[in-house]
Design an enzyme around this catalytic site. Structure first.
Site, PDB file in Angstrom:
ATOM      1  N   CYS A   1      17.960   5.509   5.145  1.00  0.00           N
ATOM      2  CA  CYS A   1      18.105   4.287   5.933  1.00  0.00           C
ATOM      3  C   CYS A   1      19.467   3.690   5.617  1.00  0.00           C
ATOM      4  O   CYS A   1      19.970   3.848   4.496  1.00  0.00           O
ATOM      5  CB  CYS A   1      16.998   3.297   5.584  1.00  0.00           C
ATOM      6  SG  CYS A   1      16.984   1.871   6.699  1.00  0.00           S
TER       7      CYS A   1
ATOM      8  N   CYS B   1      20.291   0.377   5.626  1.00  0.00           N
ATOM      9  CA  CYS B   1      20.346  -1.070   5.341  1.00  0.00           C
ATOM     10  C   CYS B   1      21.036  -1.451   4.039  1.00  0.00           C
ATOM     11  O   CYS B   1      21.709  -2.474   3.987  1.00  0.00           O
ATOM     12  CB  CYS B   1      18.975  -1.728   5.440  1.00  0.00           C
ATOM     13  SG  CYS B   1      17.765  -1.058   4.319  1.00  0.00           S
TER      14      CYS B   1
ATOM     15  N   CYS C   1      19.288  -1.947   9.487  1.00  0.00           N
ATOM     16  CA  CYS C   1      18.969  -0.535   9.249  1.00  0.00           C
ATOM     17  C   CYS C   1      19.700   0.407  10.194  1.00  0.00           C
ATOM     18  O   CYS C   1      19.549   1.627  10.095  1.00  0.00           O
ATOM     19  CB  CYS C   1      17.461  -0.321   9.335  1.00  0.00           C
ATOM     20  SG  CYS C   1      16.557  -1.317   8.130  1.00  0.00           S
TER      21      CYS C   1
ATOM     22  N   LYS D   1       5.861   1.323  10.046  1.00  0.00           N
ATOM     23  CA  LYS D   1       6.437   0.405   9.069  1.00  0.00           C
ATOM     24  C   LYS D   1       6.535  -0.959   9.736  1.00  0.00           C
ATOM     25  O   LYS D   1       7.146  -1.102  10.795  1.00  0.00           O
ATOM     26  CB  LYS D   1       7.806   0.898   8.637  1.00  0.00           C
ATOM     27  CG  LYS D   1       8.524  -0.086   7.730  1.00  0.00           C
ATOM     28  CD  LYS D   1       9.783   0.512   7.147  1.00  0.00           C
ATOM     29  CE  LYS D   1      10.574  -0.519   6.396  1.00  0.00           C
ATOM     30  NZ  LYS D   1      11.781   0.043   5.795  1.00  0.00           N
TER      31      LYS D   1
ATOM     32  N   ARG E   1      14.298  -8.074  11.126  1.00  0.00           N
ATOM     33  CA  ARG E   1      14.129  -6.664  11.486  1.00  0.00           C
ATOM     34  C   ARG E   1      13.070  -6.449  12.568  1.00  0.00           C
ATOM     35  O   ARG E   1      12.562  -5.358  12.747  1.00  0.00           O
ATOM     36  CB  ARG E   1      13.745  -5.867  10.245  1.00  0.00           C
ATOM     37  CG  ARG E   1      14.727  -5.940   9.086  1.00  0.00           C
ATOM     38  CD  ARG E   1      14.668  -4.636   8.292  1.00  0.00           C
ATOM     39  NE  ARG E   1      15.070  -4.727   6.905  1.00  0.00           N
ATOM     40  CZ  ARG E   1      16.328  -4.873   6.480  1.00  0.00           C
ATOM     41  NH1 ARG E   1      17.315  -4.995   7.347  1.00  0.00           N
ATOM     42  NH2 ARG E   1      16.581  -4.886   5.194  1.00  0.00           N
TER      43      ARG E   1
ATOM     44  N   GLU F   1       3.135   5.349  17.293  1.00  0.00           N
ATOM     45  CA  GLU F   1       4.292   5.732  16.461  1.00  0.00           C
ATOM     46  C   GLU F   1       3.989   7.028  15.692  1.00  0.00           C
ATOM     47  O   GLU F   1       4.839   7.901  15.578  1.00  0.00           O
ATOM     48  CB  GLU F   1       4.618   4.615  15.457  1.00  0.00           C
ATOM     49  CG  GLU F   1       5.326   3.405  16.058  1.00  0.00           C
ATOM     50  CD  GLU F   1       6.816   3.660  16.292  1.00  0.00           C
ATOM     51  OE1 GLU F   1       7.294   4.789  16.046  1.00  0.00           O
ATOM     52  OE2 GLU F   1       7.509   2.715  16.722  1.00  0.00           O
TER      53      GLU F   1
ATOM     54  N   LYS G   1       3.237   1.595   5.918  1.00  0.00           N
ATOM     55  CA  LYS G   1       3.887   0.659   5.001  1.00  0.00           C
ATOM     56  C   LYS G   1       3.901  -0.734   5.615  1.00  0.00           C
ATOM     57  O   LYS G   1       4.270  -0.861   6.775  1.00  0.00           O
ATOM     58  CB  LYS G   1       5.314   1.150   4.767  1.00  0.00           C
ATOM     59  CG  LYS G   1       6.129   0.245   3.884  1.00  0.00           C
ATOM     60  CD  LYS G   1       7.534   0.746   3.831  1.00  0.00           C
ATOM     61  CE  LYS G   1       8.381  -0.287   3.147  1.00  0.00           C
ATOM     62  NZ  LYS G   1       9.756   0.043   3.118  1.00  0.00           N
TER      63      LYS G   1
ATOM     64  N   SER H   1       7.131  -3.685  -2.711  1.00  0.00           N
ATOM     65  CA  SER H   1       7.621  -4.544  -3.790  1.00  0.00           C
ATOM     66  C   SER H   1       6.896  -5.891  -3.871  1.00  0.00           C
ATOM     67  O   SER H   1       6.564  -6.362  -4.959  1.00  0.00           O
ATOM     68  CB  SER H   1       9.123  -4.770  -3.623  1.00  0.00           C
ATOM     69  OG  SER H   1       9.405  -5.363  -2.362  1.00  0.00           O
TER      70      SER H   1
ATOM     71  N   TYR I   1       5.323   1.026  -7.492  1.00  0.00           N
ATOM     72  CA  TYR I   1       6.073   0.629  -8.686  1.00  0.00           C
ATOM     73  C   TYR I   1       5.161   0.562  -9.905  1.00  0.00           C
ATOM     74  O   TYR I   1       5.637   0.458 -11.024  1.00  0.00           O
ATOM     75  CB  TYR I   1       6.765  -0.724  -8.446  1.00  0.00           C
ATOM     76  CG  TYR I   1       7.642  -0.702  -7.213  1.00  0.00           C
ATOM     77  CD1 TYR I   1       8.923  -0.159  -7.269  1.00  0.00           C
ATOM     78  CD2 TYR I   1       7.175  -1.167  -5.977  1.00  0.00           C
ATOM     79  CE1 TYR I   1       9.723  -0.097  -6.131  1.00  0.00           C
ATOM     80  CE2 TYR I   1       7.958  -1.111  -4.841  1.00  0.00           C
ATOM     81  CZ  TYR I   1       9.235  -0.572  -4.922  1.00  0.00           C
ATOM     82  OH  TYR I   1      10.005  -0.499  -3.787  1.00  0.00           O
TER      83      TYR I   1
HETATM   84  C1  PBG Z   1      14.772   0.316   3.793  1.00  0.00           C
HETATM   85  C2  PBG Z   1      13.540   0.071   3.020  1.00  0.00           C
HETATM   86  C3  PBG Z   1      12.907  -1.142   2.709  1.00  0.00           C
HETATM   87  C4  PBG Z   1      11.831  -0.817   1.885  1.00  0.00           C
HETATM   88  C5  PBG Z   1      11.819   0.566   1.747  1.00  0.00           C
HETATM   89  N1  PBG Z   1      12.869   1.098   2.473  1.00  0.00           N
HETATM   90  C6  PBG Z   1      13.289  -2.545   3.026  1.00  0.00           C
HETATM   91  C7  PBG Z   1      13.132  -3.036   4.389  1.00  0.00           C
HETATM   92  O1  PBG Z   1      12.812  -2.322   5.321  1.00  0.00           O
HETATM   93  O2  PBG Z   1      13.405  -4.230   4.572  1.00  0.00           O
HETATM   94  C8  PBG Z   1      10.875  -1.781   1.253  1.00  0.00           C
HETATM   95  C9  PBG Z   1      10.222  -1.272   0.029  1.00  0.00           C
HETATM   96  C10 PBG Z   1       9.537  -2.294  -0.782  1.00  0.00           C
HETATM   97  O3  PBG Z   1       9.451  -3.489  -0.424  1.00  0.00           O
HETATM   98  O4  PBG Z   1       9.065  -1.914  -1.843  1.00  0.00           O
HETATM   99  N2  PBG Z   1      14.672   0.152   5.157  1.00  0.00           N
END
Ligand code: PBG
Length: 324
Positions: A119, A121, A129, A194, A216, A232, A247, A274, A313
């Site tokens: 990606c 970003c 992205c 996602k 986004r 998707e 995700k 996260s 994590y």
């Molecule tokens: C990149 C990406 C993101 C995450 C994984 N790949 C951030 C986003 O899309 O804003 C998030 C992972 C996480 O929050 O642990 N596009």
């Protein structure tokens, strides 16, 4: 009224041994994939993600070694560049931290699967992205860059590339790029569904990848939708994805369940993101939940919903609890 003896489900919950006997979902260290943040810049703890740090290449290898020793299946690498620009040129730098970390981990910890995030970003100065056309994110101008990024990762030795940018046709663009480059054996794990989630906040601190304007929502999915996720996924399967991801995970258990039913024959992964991680850590720190039980319950629920593997994590801690 029921006839005869009254059913007593509690019989099967009477002792730990009985509960183990009827348990439907189990967790193992091999269910987990550990995300790692690698940089040539500043290393050290990420304040919003207790227990997680930005690593240099050497630190990355150390973590990978620890993960492998605990039986964790793989690592997912994210790069944090020291320089960003409009074109995301750092994303295709063969001397960047990700390329070096891939090679080092493959060399030093050969038994571990190395996956890379594909990606733009964290490499764009605007934090989106894809590349821009004015203030819109240009889908089709982004695709060749993603293909080049994936090919660069493959050349460095990645086993799997994982496009996460939610650009239309990103899987077919990457698959074609890999095949043309002679990397037919490198697999594509698509972040198929996602969502534009509030739970990515800590990650954006970690990777300093927050968008500098807007949000986004024109490419990531609306959390209100589930049928769209199925569409998707169907497109990504047609485009040649080897594996599918949903995700975030905890906020999308129903999505995982629906996708599982739609593609029973595909590997399906979920990303325990996260913010979901930080939420549990914060609750534990405040004494609102017992950390170990809460983490294992969260991970179990994601697997029970239908995910085969979980990017988390919590991987190192959870694997060590399960092994202990
Ligand atoms: C990149 C990406 C993101 C995450 C994984 N790949 C951030 C986003 O899309 O804003 C998030 C992972 C996480 O929050 O642990 N596009």
């Amino acid at each position: 009224m029921l006839e005869g003896p009254y059913p007593r489900p509690r019989r099967l919950r009477r002792t730990p041994a009985m509960r183990r006997l009827v348990r439907e979902t189990s967790l193992a260290p091999a269910d987990f994939i550990l995300p790692l943040f690698v940089t040539h810049g500043d290393t050290g703890p990420i304040p919003t993600m207790p227990g997680i740090s930005r690593l240099d290449v050497k630190g990355c290898v150390q973590e990978a070694r620890e993960a492998a020793a605990l039986g964790i299946a793989g690592v997912l690498l994210f790069g944090i560049p020291t320089r960003k620009d409009a074109e995301a040129s750092g994303a295709v730098d063969p001397h960047g931290p990700v390329a070096q970390a891939i090679a080092a981990v493959k060399e030093e910890v050969p038994g571990l699967v190395v996956i890379t995030d594909v990606c733009l970003c964290s490499y764009t100065d605007h934090g989106h992205c894809g590349v821009l056309d004015g203030h819109t994110i240009s889908n089709d101008a982004t695709l060749p860059r993603l293909a080049r990024m994936a090919t660069m990762h493959a050349a460095a030795g990645a086993d799997i590339v994982a496009p996460s940018g939610m650009m239309d046709r990103m899987v077919v663009a990457i698959r074609s790029g890999l095949d043309e480059g002679g990397f037919e054996d490198v697999a594509v794990l698509s972040y198929s569904a996602k969502y534009a989630s509030a739970f990515y906040g800590p990650f954006r601190d970690a990777a300093s990848g927050a968008p500098q304007f807007g949000n986004r929502k024109t490419y990531q999915m609306d959390p209100a939708n589930v049928r769209e996720a199925l569409r998707e996924v169907a497109l990504d399967v047609q485009e040649g994805a080897d594996m599918i991801m949903v995700k975030p995970a905890l906020a999308c258990l129903d999505v995982i369940c629906r996708v599982r039913a739609q593609v029973p024959d595909m590997p399906l992964w979920a990303y325990n993101v996260s913010g979901e991680y930080a939420m549990v850590k914060a609750a534990a720190q405040l004494g609102l939940a017992d950390e170990k039980s809460a983490v294992l319950e969260v991970l179990t629920s994601i697997k029970r919903a239908g995910a085969d593997r979980i990017i988390t994590y919590h991987a190192i801690e959870a694997a060590s609890w399960l092994g202990a």
